[in-house]
Design an enzyme around this catalytic site. Structure first.
Site, PDB file in Angstrom:
ATOM      1  N   HIS A 121       0.804  -1.220   0.000  1.00 48.61           N
ATOM      2  CA  HIS A 121       0.000   0.000   0.000  1.00 48.61           C
ATOM      3  C   HIS A 121       0.838   1.272   0.000  1.00 48.61           C
ATOM      4  CE1 HIS A 121      -3.197  -2.840   0.529  1.00 48.61           C
ATOM      5  NE2 HIS A 121      -3.993  -1.896   0.082  1.00 48.61           N
TER       6      HIS A 121
ATOM      7  N   CYS B 285     -12.793   0.867  -7.971  1.00 46.86           N
ATOM      8  CA  CYS B 285     -11.814   1.684  -7.252  1.00 46.86           C
ATOM      9  C   CYS B 285     -10.438   1.033  -7.188  1.00 46.86           C
ATOM     10  CB  CYS B 285     -12.309   2.019  -5.849  1.00 46.86           C
ATOM     11  SG  CYS B 285     -12.593   0.581  -4.818  1.00 46.86           S
TER      12      CYS B 285
HETATM   13  C1  PEP Z   1      -8.810  -3.241  -4.335  1.00 43.12           C
HETATM   14  O1  PEP Z   1      -8.584  -4.344  -3.839  1.00 43.12           O
HETATM   15  O2  PEP Z   1      -8.885  -3.033  -5.581  1.00 43.12           O
HETATM   16  C2  PEP Z   1      -8.998  -2.067  -3.476  1.00 43.12           C
HETATM   17  C3  PEP Z   1      -9.372  -0.903  -3.975  1.00 43.12           C
HETATM   18  O3  PEP Z   1      -8.717  -2.208  -2.157  1.00 43.12           O
HETATM   19  P1  PEP Z   1      -7.221  -2.252  -1.588  1.00 43.12           P
HETATM   20  O4  PEP Z   1      -6.262  -1.975  -2.713  1.00 43.12           O
HETATM   21  O5  PEP Z   1      -7.129  -1.234  -0.522  1.00 43.12           O
HETATM   22  O6  PEP Z   1      -7.120  -3.659  -1.098  1.00 43.12           O
END
Ligand code: PEP
Ligand code: MG
Length: 580
Positions: free
Chosen positions: A192, A486
């Site tokens: 992240h 997203c």
């Molecule tokens: C995803 O998994 O695409 C998402 C938006 O959540 P994260 O990247 O925070 O797991």
């Protein structure tokens, strides 16, 4: 002297040049030999001056925020001003310098760490929440002390390349304004921290290894986040290339700002909302400047990755207030804590569960506390609550009941409730989930890996335009609720036409990509995209889909290159070498 190319892994695209700022130095200095007795008085004075300078800097920041009408944020910063001026902190720092011979940066980091640990242990959640502030303040003051020697060199030259062993996403989210790139000894491109760097448009190389330890603080570096290299002692031509790339990035930003009032509507009239994925107010500000309609994903868990217990209502309110204050009157999608995977705080180590299941299994009370905080802090926004990694209708209903209770407890209006579809199991149940949710949001980062059986956190590659993933997205689009995407696929030129064609209503993307994706929407005919997507659903494999969408994707790439050069994500959503 010849260039030294330090090879790593691409994590956030783009080229930049600046002077190395070695973030690990204060910690490393803690292991250094004690200072000689005659050096200690001067060092103690230097430590005191660093704390005082930090207090001044934070006071100026608070005043600026207040002048801009951001009183909530200013209040938070003011608390840190008081902490920086705390006589007890200063006394402990001076004792560590004069008594134990620690250098100023190490003494500040150690004293702040001790104080944070003490505060975190107090059974009062409002006070305990201050522990992170003390640590952050300690980092800032240690940097001040560290730069005492080299501040002239760094500031005269301007931009800094942050060099560290590892960084958490929260560290990336609160980077100093003068950081133009990041190079890490360890780290992973799918973690992240890399997502936040991409969101902010900061080039980043990870996994560059111990060669980074041989860099001198202040040394000139070029970081090529697309090729995954950091170059020490770069040739003038390479520095000039990096400066040109930075100029092009600035031009993209300016174009996005100039076009912010143009609607994100396809030439044949289909409106697509373009929102931003954010973790803090800096990303919100950058996204809104580029025309984002609001936040489609607020990753709340990133603020709590060092937590030693479930955050309480006050801590959530403190985290959310500055972000939601910046989203007044706009969609603000608060995703409840998505712990697990590479976002597992110390107190949850060893758990295998993730997302909503983890919350419901381990602490429904913690979820309830976050919901109350979000409802309260988000009254002036068009608040939406988003549930991560929902598996089935029963989980969604359980969370819905907690939301009802939070509405009753706060008296706030009921926000829209959304379910994230991030596993094949959830996609198969899309209609069932849609019947109980106000909207669906596809997390393509997880959905892609979960569908293709690859390891997201082990660095495996997987592409969202695989027909097996596209069929899951189509199932969600057919479920009769507004559909957001997203994941990273929402800002890749190869997948954006497919997503528009499949009927997605909203794209939520990193702040630095908002302007580009809005321009892509304006350049993509919905009817053409629909025909491509329909064919892609029955294509035999990802290669065949790539051929189908190639022309549309090239048009979008050209549009982007016209401004910025090919230095963003490649069409597969991976990162490619930059040729400037
Ligand atoms: C995803 O998994 O695409 C998402 C938006 O959540 P994260 O990247 O925070 O797991
Ligand atoms: Mg996810």
């Amino acid at each position: 002297m010849a260039e030294r190319v330090i090879a790593g892994v691409p994590a956030a695209p783009g080229l930049a040049t600046g002077h190395a700022r070695l973030l690990g130095t204060p910690v490393a200095a803690a292991d250094a030999a004690p200072l000689a007795p005659q050096e200690r008085a001067g060092e103690a004075a230097r430590a005191g001056a660093a704390l005082a300078a930090t207090a001044d800097q934070l006071a100026a920041l608070a005043a600026g925020l207040r002048a801009g009408g951001r009183d909530d944020e200013a209040d938070l910063v003011d608390t840190s001003v008081l902490m920086a001026a705390d006589p007890a902190l200063l006394a402990r720092v001076q004792q560590l310098v004069t008594g134990e011979g620690l250098a100023a940066p190490a003494a500040i980091a150690a004293a702040a760490g001790e104080q944070a640990d003490l505060i975190a242990a107090i059974p009062d959640e409002t006070l305990a929440a201050r522990a992170d502030d003390v640590r952050s303040l300690g980092r800032r003051a240690a940097r001040h002390a560290l730069r005492g020697d080299t501040a002239g060199a760094l500031h005269a030259a301007g931009d800094a390349v942050l060099v560290a062993d590892e960084l958490g996403p929260a560290d990336v989210a609160e980077l100093d304004d003068d950081v133009v790139a990041i190079a890490l000894v360890r780290g992973s491109a799918t973690a992240h921290a890399a997502i936040v760097a991409r969101s902010l448009g900061v080039p980043m190389v990870v996994g560059a290894g111990a060669a980074l330890h041989r860099l001198e603080d202040g040394a000139r570096l070029v970081v090529d986040g697309s090729a995954g290299v950091a170059v020490a002692e770069p040739e003038p031509a390479r520095v000039a290339g990096a400066r040109r790339a930075a100029g092009r990035r600035a031009a993209v930003r300016e174009r996005a700002i100039a076009d912010r009032d143009l609607a994100a509507v396809t030439p044949d009239g289909r409106r697509i909302a373009v929102l931003a994925n954010v973790a803090g107010p800096a990303e919100v500000a950058a996204a809104l400047r580029s025309g984002a309609e609001g936040a489609g994903l607020i990753r709340t868990e990133l603020a709590f990755l060092d937590a030693t217990a479930w955050p309480g209502e006050a801590e959530h309110r403190r985290m959310l207030s500055p972000v939601l204050a910046a989203l007044r009157g706009r969609p603000a999608t608060v995703r409840v804590l998505d712990f697990g995977g590479d976002k597992t705080p110390p107190f949850l180590r060893g758990t295998r569960a993730r997302g909503l299941a983890l919350l419901l299994e381990q602490s429904p009370a913690a979820l309830a506390a976050q919901l109350r905080a979000a409802l309260d802090a988000g009254r002036h926004t068009r608040l939406r609550i988003l549930l991560p990694l929902v598996r089935d209708a029963a989980e969604l209903e359980a969370a819905g009941r907690l939301l009802d209770e939070a509405v009753a407890a706060t008296g706030a209006p009921r926000p829209l409730l959304g379910a994230m579809v991030e596993t094949p199991g959830a996609a198969v149940r899309a209609a069932e989930l849609a019947a109980r949710a106000d909207f669906l949001s596809i997390g393509t980062n997880d959905l892609t890996h979960e569908t293709l059986g690859t390891d997201r956190f082990g660095g495996d590659e997987a592409v969202t335009h695989d027909p097996r993933v596209l069929r899951h997205i189509a199932a969600c689009a057919g479920a009769g609720r507004p559909l957001e995407v997203c994941g990273e696929a929402a800002s890749s030129p190869l997948t954006v036409p497919l997503l528009i064609g499949l009927g997605v209503d909203e794209l939520s993307v990193g702040a630095a990509r908002v302007g580009t994706v809005r321009a892509w929407v304006r350049a993509t005919r919905h009817d053409e995209a629909h025909a491509i997507a329909a064919a892609a659903l029955s294509a035999p494999d990802a290669g065949a889909v790539e051929r189908l969408v190639s022309r549309a994707a090239s048009r979008l790439e050209l549009l982007e290159r016209g401004d910025a050069g090919a230095e963003d994500a490649d069409r597969l959503g991976r990162v490619v070498p930059v040729r400037s």
